[in-house]
Design a protein around this motif. Structure first.
Motif, PDB file in Angstrom:
ATOM      1  N   UNK A 134       1.009  -1.203   0.044  1.00 48.99           N
ATOM      2  CA  UNK A 134       0.129   0.077   0.139  1.00 48.99           C
ATOM      3  C   UNK A 134       1.010   1.264  -0.154  1.00 48.99           C
ATOM      4  N   UNK A 135       2.202   1.151  -0.257  1.00 42.84           N
ATOM      5  CA  UNK A 135       2.898   2.203  -0.623  1.00 42.84           C
ATOM      6  C   UNK A 135       2.924   3.154  -1.885  1.00 42.84           C
ATOM      7  N   UNK A 136       2.483   2.687  -2.776  1.00 43.90           N
ATOM      8  CA  UNK A 136       2.059   3.451  -4.234  1.00 43.90           C
ATOM      9  C   UNK A 136       0.847   2.748  -4.769  1.00 43.90           C
ATOM     10  N   UNK A 137       0.116   3.477  -5.439  1.00 45.94           N
ATOM     11  CA  UNK A 137      -1.099   2.960  -5.962  1.00 45.94           C
ATOM     12  C   UNK A 137      -0.763   2.434  -7.548  1.00 45.94           C
ATOM     13  N   UNK A 138      -1.598   1.700  -8.149  1.00 51.90           N
ATOM     14  CA  UNK A 138      -1.509   1.307  -9.532  1.00 51.90           C
ATOM     15  C   UNK A 138      -1.442   2.382 -10.358  1.00 51.90           C
ATOM     16  N   UNK A 139      -1.908   3.588 -10.319  1.00 48.46           N
ATOM     17  CA  UNK A 139      -1.902   4.690 -10.955  1.00 48.46           C
ATOM     18  C   UNK A 139      -0.404   5.262 -11.160  1.00 48.46           C
ATOM     19  N   UNK A 140       0.504   5.401 -10.136  1.00 45.89           N
ATOM     20  CA  UNK A 140       1.749   5.743 -10.173  1.00 45.89           C
ATOM     21  C   UNK A 140       2.584   4.627 -10.385  1.00 45.89           C
ATOM     22  N   UNK A 141       2.361   3.562 -10.861  1.00 47.66           N
ATOM     23  CA  UNK A 141       3.243   2.430 -11.321  1.00 47.66           C
ATOM     24  C   UNK A 141       4.469   2.662 -12.144  1.00 47.66           C
ATOM     25  N   UNK A 142       3.737   3.270 -13.357  1.00 46.10           N
ATOM     26  CA  UNK A 142       4.635   3.692 -14.489  1.00 46.10           C
ATOM     27  C   UNK A 142       5.597   4.714 -14.234  1.00 46.10           C
ATOM     28  N   UNK A 143       5.217   5.579 -13.393  1.00 43.30           N
ATOM     29  CA  UNK A 143       6.062   6.824 -12.816  1.00 43.30           C
ATOM     30  C   UNK A 143       7.085   6.302 -12.189  1.00 43.30           C
ATOM     31  N   UNK A 144       6.857   5.151 -11.143  1.00 37.10           N
ATOM     32  CA  UNK A 144       7.977   4.755 -10.288  1.00 37.10           C
ATOM     33  C   UNK A 144       8.824   3.706 -11.111  1.00 37.10           C
ATOM     34  N   UNK A 145       8.263   3.013 -12.050  1.00 36.24           N
ATOM     35  CA  UNK A 145       9.075   2.029 -12.836  1.00 36.24           C
ATOM     36  C   UNK A 145       9.934   3.054 -13.799  1.00 36.24           C
ATOM     37  N   UNK A 146       9.589   3.986 -14.312  1.00 35.11           N
ATOM     38  CA  UNK A 146      10.429   5.084 -15.006  1.00 35.11           C
ATOM     39  C   UNK A 146      11.750   5.460 -14.129  1.00 35.11           C
ATOM     40  N   UNK A 147      11.342   5.749 -12.847  1.00 33.94           N
ATOM     41  CA  UNK A 147      12.412   6.287 -12.235  1.00 33.94           C
ATOM     42  C   UNK A 147      13.544   5.248 -11.793  1.00 33.94           C
ATOM     43  N   UNK A 148      13.401   4.032 -11.682  1.00 32.91           N
ATOM     44  CA  UNK A 148      14.030   2.797 -11.439  1.00 32.91           C
ATOM     45  C   UNK A 148      14.837   2.284 -12.753  1.00 32.91           C
ATOM     46  N   UNK A 149      15.103   3.128 -13.844  1.00 28.44           N
ATOM     47  CA  UNK A 149      15.864   2.690 -14.821  1.00 28.44           C
ATOM     48  C   UNK A 149      17.287   2.031 -14.649  1.00 28.44           C
ATOM     49  N   UNK A 150      17.905   2.742 -13.590  1.00 31.36           N
ATOM     50  CA  UNK A 150      19.208   2.776 -13.193  1.00 31.36           C
ATOM     51  C   UNK A 150      19.375   2.021 -11.939  1.00 31.36           C
ATOM     52  N   UNK A 151      20.328   1.537 -11.455  1.00 33.83           N
ATOM     53  CA  UNK A 151      20.582   1.018 -10.156  1.00 33.83           C
ATOM     54  C   UNK A 151      20.290   1.904  -9.175  1.00 33.83           C
ATOM     55  N   UNK A 152      20.829   3.205  -9.333  1.00 32.50           N
ATOM     56  CA  UNK A 152      20.628   4.199  -8.461  1.00 32.50           C
ATOM     57  C   UNK A 152      19.196   4.711  -8.193  1.00 32.50           C
ATOM     58  N   UNK A 153      18.425   4.469  -9.270  1.00 35.16           N
ATOM     59  CA  UNK A 153      16.975   4.984  -9.164  1.00 35.16           C
ATOM     60  C   UNK A 153      16.582   3.942  -8.538  1.00 35.16           C
ATOM     61  N   UNK A 154      16.552   2.651  -8.442  1.00 40.87           N
ATOM     62  CA  UNK A 154      15.821   1.573  -7.996  1.00 40.87           C
ATOM     63  C   UNK A 154      16.276   1.732  -6.541  1.00 40.87           C
ATOM     64  N   UNK A 155      17.529   2.070  -6.050  1.00 37.42           N
ATOM     65  CA  UNK A 155      17.881   2.248  -4.629  1.00 37.42           C
ATOM     66  C   UNK A 155      17.200   3.409  -4.096  1.00 37.42           C
ATOM     67  N   UNK A 156      17.054   4.483  -4.837  1.00 36.94           N
ATOM     68  CA  UNK A 156      15.993   5.456  -4.322  1.00 36.94           C
ATOM     69  C   UNK A 156      14.910   5.209  -3.932  1.00 36.94           C
ATOM     70  N   UNK A 157      14.232   4.509  -4.914  1.00 40.88           N
ATOM     71  CA  UNK A 157      12.694   4.096  -4.924  1.00 40.88           C
ATOM     72  C   UNK A 157      12.651   3.018  -3.661  1.00 40.88           C
ATOM     73  N   UNK A 158      13.708   2.283  -3.259  1.00 39.27           N
ATOM     74  CA  UNK A 158      13.546   1.425  -2.150  1.00 39.27           C
ATOM     75  C   UNK A 158      13.659   2.142  -0.836  1.00 39.27           C
ATOM     76  N   UNK A 159      14.417   3.250  -1.033  1.00 36.74           N
ATOM     77  CA  UNK A 159      14.519   4.272   0.275  1.00 36.74           C
ATOM     78  C   UNK A 159      13.099   4.906   0.378  1.00 36.74           C
ATOM     79  N   UNK A 160      12.625   5.392  -0.767  1.00 35.64           N
ATOM     80  CA  UNK A 160      11.311   6.216  -0.401  1.00 35.64           C
ATOM     81  C   UNK A 160      10.168   5.090  -0.100  1.00 35.64           C
ATOM     82  N   UNK A 161      10.197   3.653  -0.687  1.00 29.38           N
ATOM     83  CA  UNK A 161       9.175   3.001  -0.047  1.00 29.38           C
ATOM     84  C   UNK A 161       9.152   2.762   1.266  1.00 29.38           C
TER      85      UNK A 161
END
Length: 339
Positions: free
Chosen positions: A257-284
């Motif tokens: 319940x940390x993100x909604x389906x409506x924002x999935x594409x946005x978060x996936x785009x930010x996870x293109x790089x290893x640094x982006x994935x790490x930042x997403x995991x920190x946000x979640x």
């Protein structure tokens, strides 16, 4: 006692124009001074009591080489081509002159001023310093080149031939990368070996180079292609691994319940790089639940009247700026009206 070799240097006058010959008579050994000595620029001195006796030792044309190759290169078995010849010698007013005849290469070198000095090499007695005969002459650019010949055994200014021989041996050890205790025989063997290797390299067919120094082009191309394939496969594997990690992180975040389906594409785009994935995991990890279960599954409209607001409803109140009590009243009214 063996005679020793030395050299003097004289500047070769430039021809007035291209039509003027560079051949002709040139001084090889100057007349002695008032003390009966012939002195070189390096401080050494010799005697020439009888120029005619020196002329009498001449038995035929003597070579004119470059940088004393006849003494330094030919002795080691290396090529020492002549640039011309001393065709005859004569005594003239106490000096000895030579009639020089250059070949085409030598004449061009003199005419184009590639070499400015003539350095005749001669033999002399090591004790009396009496000049005995003329061996050759060289085109040089360093007037003190006689010092290099001096190290081959001619006495220096202090009459110390052993010191000169040791100087030459030390230089040969350094130049040939020999050990400090290498002998003259070792140095000569090394020079001959290098000459043999050079001649072998010159005579080796160009289409069969040694494998210890060259790689066949076909093998090189195959290795290059294999390397490129390996790099491509490694990049594809890394991309697949990264995509799997992103998929797992997005799925887990939605389930929590940390993100909604409506924002999935946005978060996936930010996870293109290893640094982006790490930042997403920190946000979640730090984000609140915004999509928690409402508890409405299986219920019909209106069944929630009078119940406390759910977390999702409270979030909606905050988002639109509506008081929770007012929201509850409207919700309950709608439930009754449409229940």
């Amino acid at each position: 006692m063996d005679e020793l070799i030395a050299a003097l240097c004289f500047q070769i006058p430039a021809p007035a124009d291209e039509s003027e010959s560079v051949d002709g008579w040139r001084v090889l050994i100057p007349a002695p001074d008032a003390n009966g000595m012939i002195r070189g620029d390096d401080g050494r001195a010799w005697k020439m009591s009888d120029p005619d006796a020196v002329v009498a030792t001449y038995t035929g044309p003597r070579p004119i080489d470059v940088n004393h190759a006849e003494d330094l290169q030919a002795a080691a078995g290396n090529p020492a081509p002549a640039s011309g010849w001393i065709e005859e010698i004569r005594a003239n007013n106490g000096a000895i002159e030579g009639r020089l005849a250059f070949n085409a290469r030598g004449a061009a070198s003199v005419r184009d001023r590639e070499y400015r000095y003539l350095s005749p090499a001669f033999r002399f007695h090591p004790e009396t310093k009496e000049i005995k005969r003329i061996d050759s002459a060289s085109l040089v650019n360093t007037p003190n080149f006689a010092l290099a010949l001096n190290r081959r055994g001619a006495p220096d200014a202090n009459d110390n031939p052993e010191a000169n021989a040791m100087d030459l041996l030390a230089e040969l050890r350094t130049a040939l990368n020999l050990k400090d205790d290498a002998t003259e025989a070792d140095a000569l063997a090394a020079v001959k070996t290098q000459g043999t290797e050079l001649e072998t390299a010159r005579n080796r067919p160009t289409d069969t180079p040694p494998l210890d120094k060259f790689v066949p082009r076909g093998d090189y191309d195959a290795l290059e292609q294999a390397k490129n394939r390996a790099e491509t496969q490694l990049a594809e594997r890394d991309q697949a691994d990264h995509k799997a990690k992103v998929d797992a992180a997005i799925t887990a975040a939605k389930a929590a319940g940390k993100i909604t389906p409506a924002t999935e594409d946005y978060h996936r785009a930010n996870c293109r790089t290893a640094e982006g994935l790490e930042a997403f995991q920190t946000y979640v990890a730090a984000a609140p639940e915004i999509g928690a279960d409402t508890g409405l599954d299986g219920k019909t409209p209106g069944s929630g009247a009078g119940e406390a607001l759910t977390d999702e409803e409270k979030a909606a109140c905050r988002a639109i700026g509506v008081d929770e009590a007012t929201f509850a009243e409207r919700r309950d009214a709608d439930a009754k009206a449409y229940g």
